[in-house]
Design an enzyme around this catalytic site. Structure first.
Site, mmCIF file in Angstrom:
data_model
loop_
_atom_site.group_PDB
_atom_site.id
_atom_site.type_symbol
_atom_site.label_atom_id
_atom_site.label_comp_id
_atom_site.label_asym_id
_atom_site.label_seq_id
_atom_site.Cartn_x
_atom_site.Cartn_y
_atom_site.Cartn_z
ATOM 1 N N HIS A 124 0.863 -1.184 0.000
ATOM 2 C CA HIS A 124 0.000 0.000 0.000
ATOM 3 C C HIS A 124 0.906 1.244 0.000
ATOM 4 O O HIS A 124 0.953 2.009 0.953
ATOM 5 C CB HIS A 124 -0.948 -0.012 1.208
ATOM 6 N N ASN A 168 -2.259 -2.286 -3.736
ATOM 7 C CA ASN A 168 -3.326 -1.306 -3.577
ATOM 8 C C ASN A 168 -3.233 -0.282 -4.701
ATOM 9 O O ASN A 168 -2.234 0.439 -4.831
ATOM 10 C CB ASN A 168 -3.187 -0.575 -2.238
ATOM 11 N N GLU A 169 -4.254 -0.236 -5.520
ATOM 12 C CA GLU A 169 -4.395 0.779 -6.567
ATOM 13 C C GLU A 169 -3.108 1.087 -7.323
ATOM 14 O O GLU A 169 -2.517 2.164 -7.166
ATOM 15 C CB GLU A 169 -4.930 2.088 -5.969
ATOM 16 N N TYR A 298 -13.874 6.516 -5.266
ATOM 17 C CA TYR A 298 -13.986 7.741 -4.457
ATOM 18 C C TYR A 298 -14.678 8.885 -5.175
ATOM 19 O O TYR A 298 -15.118 9.825 -4.544
ATOM 20 C CB TYR A 298 -12.598 8.196 -3.999
ATOM 21 N N GLU A 358 -12.369 -0.532 -0.774
ATOM 22 C CA GLU A 358 -12.321 0.791 -0.136
ATOM 23 C C GLU A 358 -13.426 1.645 -0.725
ATOM 24 O O GLU A 358 -13.661 1.610 -1.933
ATOM 25 C CB GLU A 358 -11.007 1.535 -0.423
ATOM 26 N N TRP A 412 -1.854 11.071 2.913
ATOM 27 C CA TRP A 412 -0.835 11.295 1.870
ATOM 28 C C TRP A 412 -0.520 12.785 1.718
ATOM 29 O O TRP A 412 -0.301 13.453 2.729
ATOM 30 C CB TRP A 412 -1.288 10.641 0.560
HETATM 31 C C1 BGC Z 1 -6.062 4.956 -1.060
HETATM 32 C C2 BGC Z 1 -6.067 5.361 0.400
HETATM 33 C C3 BGC Z 1 -6.456 6.820 0.524
HETATM 34 C C4 BGC Z 1 -7.843 6.999 -0.048
HETATM 35 C C5 BGC Z 1 -8.394 8.411 0.048
HETATM 36 C C6 BGC Z 1 -7.267 5.461 -1.812
HETATM 37 O O1 BGC Z 1 -6.919 5.707 -3.108
HETATM 38 O O2 BGC Z 1 -5.936 3.570 -1.181
HETATM 39 O O3 BGC Z 1 -4.808 5.098 0.923
HETATM 40 O O4 BGC Z 1 -6.357 7.312 1.802
HETATM 41 O O5 BGC Z 1 -7.786 6.675 -1.412
HETATM 42 O O6 BGC Z 1 -7.635 9.304 -0.683
#
Ligand code: BGC
Length: 446
Positions: A124, A168-169, A298, A358, A412
């Site tokens: 990650h 992860n992504e 997201y 997520e 981040w």
């Molecule tokens: C990531 C997370 C991050 C979240 C919100 C995702 O792309 O895996 O680590 O905190 O987005 O930005």
């Protein structure tokens, strides 16, 4: 869309929360841990908002017992975490740090004792700095380094951990870290981006094979970010701009994983460029038969043609400009688009099952008199869960939903002010306060 009770999702449905080592653990310089690219990147001026450094974060390394009790108290049955590569191999490869390994054993044992299913992510985003010095994800040696690390973790933790996410992504860390310079290690340019993509595609599939070999009965997945891309108008140039971005955001990683080549046909420029850099050579090693794909969503994106933007020639028309609902980071809230994405990924064929690994939202929370009234986050979860339910009802095999994230953490390049947690954290005192959204989850699940 309608949200029924949690039991309507089925008795085996996985309900979890997700965290990540670099965002939660803290304890960055003790017990033998080596530096990661994020420790180094955060020291560079102007890279992280407010000059924040991921040093202590939520101090999960010391507080994991209390934090896992909170996971349990909120009603979840799955805990997704990531291993910090540089806590296990301080130099990225070579000598193992026994204290780091012991921490993960303690933490995983605690999960098992509480009846939480440990769900491990191998990578990650926190590459050991020692490997970045040798080129990191842009180096061909990456595959060898990653294989060594994955083999160690699978052998060491495989009798206790059965659920695995390899990367992860990958689009997130290759584009932000190796093309745009906004995330660690802060590299820019196609000469970094293209090889990083190819090495990640191969590492992901090899990681799958390694876990399959060493962990009996493993359930193996990898996670992809996904965002529906919509054209701002029906004009041909806007529609084509949306197609180009869609390739990057939604197709680039899953298609080689499913055994196809890279999606070049709708983006001739990409084809030309990668042929020039010779970064992408088709190989069967890019493919792996994952048990599930982890989808992470997201926002959705609306774009129009913009000749001034190199390569992609598209720019975003933001949710704020279009006056549509958005989070405090300006990310569009659009559960219908998430529903469409779930169906689209399922319809690829070759995807065995999906876990939403997520999903969550950032809002400007205020802690007042011991409470955080985050009704917007509750509404967000209700709408997104209803989208998951609808897709599931229509035949998409979705086996779980993991909320991002347990508690406010190091977000981040946004530092500590972008709060996504179900639990509020005071980063000066480490005091945890369950937000209204955390209580909402408890009532929904228990
Ligand atoms: C990531 C997370 C991050 C979240 C919100 C995702 O792309 O895996 O680590 O905190 O987005 O930005």
């Amino acid at each position: 869309m309608h949200l029924p009770s949690s039991s309507a999702f089925g008795k085996d449905f996985l309900w979890g929360v997700a965290v990540a080592a670099a965002q939660n653990e803290g304890a960055w310089n003790i017990d033998g841990r080596g530096s990661s690219i994020w420790d180094v990147f955060a020291r560079r001026q102007g890279k992280i908002k407010g000059g924040a450094k991921p040093t202590e974060n939520c101090d999960f390394y010391h507080r994991y017992k209390d934090d896992l009790m909170l996971v349990k108290a909120l009603g979840f049955n799955v805990f997704r975490f990531s291993f910090s590569w540089s806590r296990i191999f301080p130099e990225g490869t070579g000598k193992v740090n026994k204290e780091g390994v012991a921490f993960y054993h303690r933490m995983i044992d605690e999960c098992l004792q509480l009846g939480l299913t440990p769900f491990a992510t191998l990578y990650h985003w926190d590459l050991p700095q020692a490997l970045q010095k040798e080129g990191g994800w842009a180096s061909v040696h990456m595959q060898k380094w990653f294989a060594r690390y994955a083999t160690f973790c699978a052998e060491e933790f495989g009798d206790k951990v059965k659920h695995w996410i390899i990367l992860n992504e990958p689009m997130g860390f290759t584009s932000l870290g190796y093309m745009l310079g906004k995330h660690a290690p802060g590299k820019t340019g196609l000469e970094h981006f293209f090889p990083a993509i190819h090495n990640a595609v191969i590492a992901q599939a090899e990681g799958g094979r390694i876990v399959r070999k060493h962990v009996p009965k493993a359930i193996i997945g990898t996670s992809f970010s996904c965002s529906e891309v919509m054209p701002y108008s029906n004009k041909r140039e806007d529609v084509e701009a949306a197609k180009r971005l869609d390739i990057l955001l939604n197709r680039l990683f899953i298609e080689p994983t499913l055994g196809r080549n890279y999606p070049n046909e709708d983006f001739p420029l990409i084809d030309k460029l990668h042929l020039k850099t010779k970064a992408w050579r088709y190989t069967e090693r890019m493919q792996f038969d994952f048990d599930f794909i982890g989808l992470q969503n997201y926002f959705s994106v609306t774009v129009k043609h913009n000749a001034l933007i190199p390569y992609i020639q598209a720019s975003e028309v933001t949710a704020k400009t279009r006056k549509v609902p958005h989070t405090s980071l300006g990310w569009e809230i659009n559960p219908d688009s998430f529903y469409r994405l779930l169906k689209r990924y399922w319809n690829y064929g070759g995807v065995k099952s999906i876990i939403v690994s997520e999903n969550g939202a950032c809002f400007k929370d205020t802690l007042k008199n011991g409470s955080v009234h985050d009704q917007e986050r509750i509404d967000y979860f209700k709408q997104y869960l209803a989208a998951v339910y609808k897709a599931k009802q229509e035949g998409v095999k979705i086996n779980g939903y993991l909320a991002w994230t347990l508690m406010d953490n190091f977000e981040w390049s946004e530092g500590f002010n972008a709060r996504f947690g179900l639990i509020h954290v005071d980063f000066n005192t480490q005091l945890r306060t369950i937000k209204d959204s955390g209580y909402w989850w408890r009532d929904f699940l228990l």
